[in-house]
Enzyme design. Structure first.
Site, mmCIF file in Angstrom:
data_model
loop_
_atom_site.group_PDB
_atom_site.id
_atom_site.type_symbol
_atom_site.label_atom_id
_atom_site.label_comp_id
_atom_site.label_asym_id
_atom_site.label_seq_id
_atom_site.Cartn_x
_atom_site.Cartn_y
_atom_site.Cartn_z
ATOM 1 N N HIS A 68 5.107 -30.493 55.173
ATOM 2 C CA HIS A 68 3.848 -29.844 55.515
ATOM 3 C C HIS A 68 4.049 -28.342 55.707
ATOM 4 C CE1 HIS A 68 0.766 -28.716 58.681
ATOM 5 N NE2 HIS A 68 0.025 -29.030 57.637
ATOM 6 N N GLU A 71 4.115 -26.807 52.346
ATOM 7 C CA GLU A 71 2.763 -26.736 51.778
ATOM 8 C C GLU A 71 2.076 -25.430 52.198
ATOM 9 O OE1 GLU A 71 -1.384 -27.733 53.295
ATOM 10 O OE2 GLU A 71 -0.230 -29.606 53.319
ATOM 11 N N HIS A 72 2.198 -25.082 53.454
ATOM 12 C CA HIS A 72 1.624 -23.822 53.935
ATOM 13 C C HIS A 72 2.254 -22.624 53.240
ATOM 14 C CE1 HIS A 72 -0.731 -24.715 57.794
ATOM 15 N NE2 HIS A 72 -0.414 -25.906 57.307
ATOM 16 N N GLU A 148 -1.961 -25.460 64.563
ATOM 17 C CA GLU A 148 -2.579 -26.629 63.939
ATOM 18 C C GLU A 148 -2.226 -27.905 64.688
ATOM 19 O OE1 GLU A 148 -2.781 -28.829 59.536
ATOM 20 O OE2 GLU A 148 -1.492 -27.079 59.845
#
Length: 451
Positions: A68, A71-72, A148
């Site tokens: 993840h 991905e950012h 997040e």
């Protein structure tokens, strides 16, 4: 098309005439890249996705959340484009672009007008193959991801869902949180994420899917040009990576009850059991079972818990499937004092289905609802693009709408009963978040263990 079409990794070209007049084409390049397209008659836009079959379940313990994190980072710039350049490229044409990390895959996607498709392919290819993962950007994004995680932790339903998957899957790698934990994100280094990137983002890992207004030959040519410009040597031959093993894994649940105290107005509760793998034949009767139990306003859970008793506003059932395992669950949000009653009613409706099955009228309604929902979903190029990705990455076969509806129509009340009994025999797991005591739901765990 009258049956599923296999997608062998060693077949270079494949053309499929699918339901509704759409044309599906697939090309496997010598470098191992797989490109799939579905041309939709009358479409004036296209959705494109760059996929890798790498998700949170593939991470090492010290780097949970790195998929993840990566991905950012792919949005933060390349050697030829800054983060602002990437954003402007889509904003100035009214396009959409984003990414998602799941337990078994990661996808970078965009939706644009047909005239802008080749631009979208070029930008996504550059992001995918040529990301800098700059150390300063890495630290900036670490802070964003921690925010997040904090946002998700403030949502009791999100917390309950995470605890539920951990409770159902125990030590299995599907039980990990996709975003990692605060400690793992704080601890992971740029070099570890860079290694994860270089190891898993290769030509033989890449699947590109496009649906909408697309010319397949132009798409393939654009992919080759864009990835070569991004620095890849496509003259190096490679075989696409093998798909995950699709046989059903044995799931051993850990602590089957998780209660997280929170000062909230509502309690959020999940009940469920291990389910079926994505390729299992049971997925069709499971879809019917899930729909009848808690799939809509006419479902048993909705009618009994909300309409007749007024105990909850939100209540439903769901099923999630992966390459070698799955989960079936039920969810409700309710006043904390009613948690025990609501959970008991959910379990009772589930067991009643395992004891008595469903009626023929329920079967007919469920088939109608599922068929209509499937047809309506495929009006959207995003859904078709995602269907191509799942077909290539997980299933190894393409199933169009007509074939899906044919298989759905073959579901009988007897098959639904068999699936219900199989699920009911599995160990029950419960996860609750709110101002509640474990004692309010623990008896359901004890009763399940005794059965």
């Amino acid at each position: 098309m009258n049956s599923a079409v296999a997608l062998p990794l060693d077949r270079a070209d494949l053309t499929i005439s699918a339901a509704g007049g759409s044309l599906v084409r697939r090309t496997v390049l010598p470098s191992g890249i797989r490109v799939l397209s579905e041309r939709m008659p009358g479409a004036a836009s296209a959705s494109v996705g760059f996929w890798v079959a790498v998700g949170s379940r593939d991470e090492q313990p010290a780097t949970y959340g790195s998929t993840h994190f990566l991905e950012h980072l792919l949005f933060k710039g390349t050697d030829s484009r800054s983060a602002l350049d990437i954003a402007v490229a889509f904003d100035e044409v009214g396009g959409e672009h984003n990414a998602l990390t799941a337990k078994e895959h990661t996808c970078y996607y965009a939706k644009v007008r047909d005239r802008d498709l080749l631009m979208a392919v070029s930008v996504l290819a550059d992001m995918f193959a040529n990301s800098r993962i700059d150390p300063e950007d890495f630290e900036t994004e670490r802070g964003v991801i921690l925010e997040e995680l904090a946002m998700a932790d403030d949502d009791p339903a999100d917390v309950a869902a995470e605890r539920f998957f951990e409770t159902v899957f125990g030590d299995h790698d599907l039980g990990r949180p996709i975003g990692g934990t605060v400690s793992s994100i704080r601890g992971v280094t740029r070099d570890e994420v860079w290694h994860h990137y270089r190891k898993n983002y290769r030509a033989q890992d890449l699947v590109i899917t496009v649906a909408g207004a697309v010319d397949h030959d132009e798409l393939v040519a654009a992919v080759e040009v864009a990835l070569t410009a991004a620095g890849w040597n496509l003259d190096e031959e490679a075989v696409p990576v093998e798909r995950r093993v699709g046989s059903q894994a044995t799931i051993v649940s850990g602590n089957r009850l998780s209660v997280t105290p929170r000062t909230t107005e509502q309690a959020n509760v999940f009940l469920g059991v291990p389910g079926f793998a994505a390729s299992a034949d049971e997925r069709w009767p499971l879809a019917v079972l899930t729909n009848v139990l808690g799939g809509g306003m006419s479902s048993r859970l909705f009618q009994e818990i909300r309409e007749r008793r007024g105990l909850a506003y939100s209540v439903h059932s769901f099923a999630s499937s992966y390459s070698d395992a799955g989960v079936f669950g039920m969810y409700a949000g309710c006043t904390p004092a009613r948690l025990g009653d609501v959970a008991q009613l959910m379990q009772a409706e589930f067991m009643r289905m395992a004891d008595d099955g469903i009626t023929r009228d329920e079967l007919r309604r469920a088939k109608g609802q599922l068929a209509g929902a499937a047809a309506l979903a495929l009006e959207d190029s995003d859904a078709r693009m995602s269907r191509l990705g799942r077909a290539e990455l997980t299933m190894g076969e393409f199933i169009d709408l007509d074939e899906s509806l044919r298989r759905l129509e073959q579901v009988t009340v007897e098959r639904v009963l068999d699936v219900a009994r199989t699920l009911a025999a599995a160990p029950l797991a419960i996860a609750a978040v709110g101002p509640v005591e474990a004692a309010s739901v623990a008896p359901l765990i004890d009763a399940s263990a005794a059965a």
